[in-house]
Design an enzyme around this catalytic site. Sequence first.
Site, PDB file in Angstrom:
ATOM      1  N   HIS A 118       0.810  -1.219   0.000  1.00  0.00           N
ATOM      2  CA  HIS A 118       0.000   0.000   0.000  1.00  0.00           C
ATOM      3  C   HIS A 118       0.849   1.277   0.000  1.00  0.00           C
ATOM      4  O   HIS A 118       0.527   2.255   0.670  1.00  0.00           O
ATOM      5  CB  HIS A 118      -0.957   0.004   1.191  1.00  0.00           C
ATOM      6  CG  HIS A 118      -1.981  -1.093   1.149  1.00  0.00           C
ATOM      7  ND1 HIS A 118      -2.487  -1.585  -0.036  1.00  0.00           N
ATOM      8  CD2 HIS A 118      -2.584  -1.794   2.143  1.00  0.00           C
ATOM      9  CE1 HIS A 118      -3.373  -2.539   0.237  1.00  0.00           C
ATOM     10  NE2 HIS A 118      -3.443  -2.687   1.535  1.00  0.00           N
ATOM     11  N   HIS A 192      -9.723   1.574   0.891  1.00  0.00           N
ATOM     12  CA  HIS A 192      -9.568   0.389   1.734  1.00  0.00           C
ATOM     13  C   HIS A 192     -10.655   0.318   2.817  1.00  0.00           C
ATOM     14  O   HIS A 192     -10.382  -0.135   3.939  1.00  0.00           O
ATOM     15  CB  HIS A 192      -8.181   0.369   2.373  1.00  0.00           C
ATOM     16  CG  HIS A 192      -7.675  -0.997   2.715  1.00  0.00           C
ATOM     17  ND1 HIS A 192      -8.293  -1.809   3.643  1.00  0.00           N
ATOM     18  CD2 HIS A 192      -6.614  -1.705   2.252  1.00  0.00           C
ATOM     19  CE1 HIS A 192      -7.623  -2.936   3.753  1.00  0.00           C
ATOM     20  NE2 HIS A 192      -6.604  -2.909   2.911  1.00  0.00           N
ATOM     21  N   GLU A 331     -11.624  -3.885  -2.662  1.00  0.00           N
ATOM     22  CA  GLU A 331     -10.642  -2.916  -3.126  1.00  0.00           C
ATOM     23  C   GLU A 331     -10.493  -3.011  -4.646  1.00  0.00           C
ATOM     24  O   GLU A 331      -9.842  -3.919  -5.166  1.00  0.00           O
ATOM     25  CB  GLU A 331      -9.295  -3.162  -2.454  1.00  0.00           C
ATOM     26  CG  GLU A 331      -9.349  -3.159  -0.944  1.00  0.00           C
ATOM     27  CD  GLU A 331      -8.090  -3.764  -0.347  1.00  0.00           C
ATOM     28  OE1 GLU A 331      -6.997  -3.205  -0.605  1.00  0.00           O
ATOM     29  OE2 GLU A 331      -8.184  -4.797   0.342  1.00  0.00           O
TER      30      GLU A 331
END
Length: 368
Positions: A118, A192, A331
């Site tokens: 991420h 997220h 996601e």
Amino acid sequence: MTGTPDRPGGAGLTIRREPYATLPDGRRLDRWTFGSQEAVTAEVLGLGARLQAVHTPDRHGRSANVVLGGAGVADLLGGACYFGATVGRYANRIADGELPLDGAVHRLRTQPGGHTLHGGPDGFATRLWEGTEVREPGRVGVRLELHSPDGDQGFPGSLSASVTYLLDGAGTLTIEYAAVTDAPTVVNLTNHAYFNLAGEGSGTILDHVLRVEADQYTPVDDRLIPYGPAFPVAGTPFDLTEPRQVGERIRADHPQLWLAGGGYDHNWVLRPYEGDGPRLVAELRHPASGRRLECLTTEPGLQIYTGNLFDGSLTGPGAGAYEAFAGIALETQHFPDSPHRPAYPSTVLRPGQQYRSTTVYRFSADQS
């Protein structure tokens, strides 16, 4: 706590900006609350350009927040840093923190385990984005912007990114991403949020029913890195082409579920699409309340994570502890580790190009 007064954004739509908390460095963290009190409202925080809450009614008109969140700033900078956040520059994993691009290999910052997840340990989820209210005919929301300098977490190129949340009176939340760069880089942004349509902190999502428009998924190795071409979902717990209760599939005896900690943490390869706008890729329902969430996107992949490793150490804003399977993340994204997989859709962004991506979460309630 005082803030700006509610302002109209369309029939029955309002938006309010107010201070939410003070960050450790003394900066003010704001919250935008927008939507229709008679239908759906959303809350967005500047920290991580974060979807903090969505209040939506059940079949009897009773409203509940269906998004998991942190109980305070300490959680949002700690164990809940990804909850509802805009993650980047690169959502999901890049193996070994190595980014091959145009004949060079850029060393990225990594997390425990040795990979970049991420966007790195200080990715976009930890940054304070600058926000401005947006009002359009029939929609209201907020646009948040962030500048990421060249070398940020090891990524090449100076990147200017924005994410815009827009909510209409029917309960359709649109998320629009955009970015430009001054040097070749990679970009893969997503949201997220963890959803629990029974209400955050109310239990697990094992009784939810899920359908996904995907005939393939990308299996992972013991590092949760895709190890090759996509596999068919047919005959596996990853076959969600027909509506299935999450608990029915997730408890199957399958090595890919073991690798992910006893649940889903995988990328589904969405069916090809020839159109320009977002198409329907997933539906999530909670039969007991009637609440329904439809997910539409322009992206080629959908990472589904079912909170397999939640252990009760985090408590949400509703004071309920988050145990395993307390929420499900949908996601929308390009595929994990795409820089190492030329056969995957490219995530490269070059000067003169504009990165654009749109995802829609459409909230409603079945009446029976």
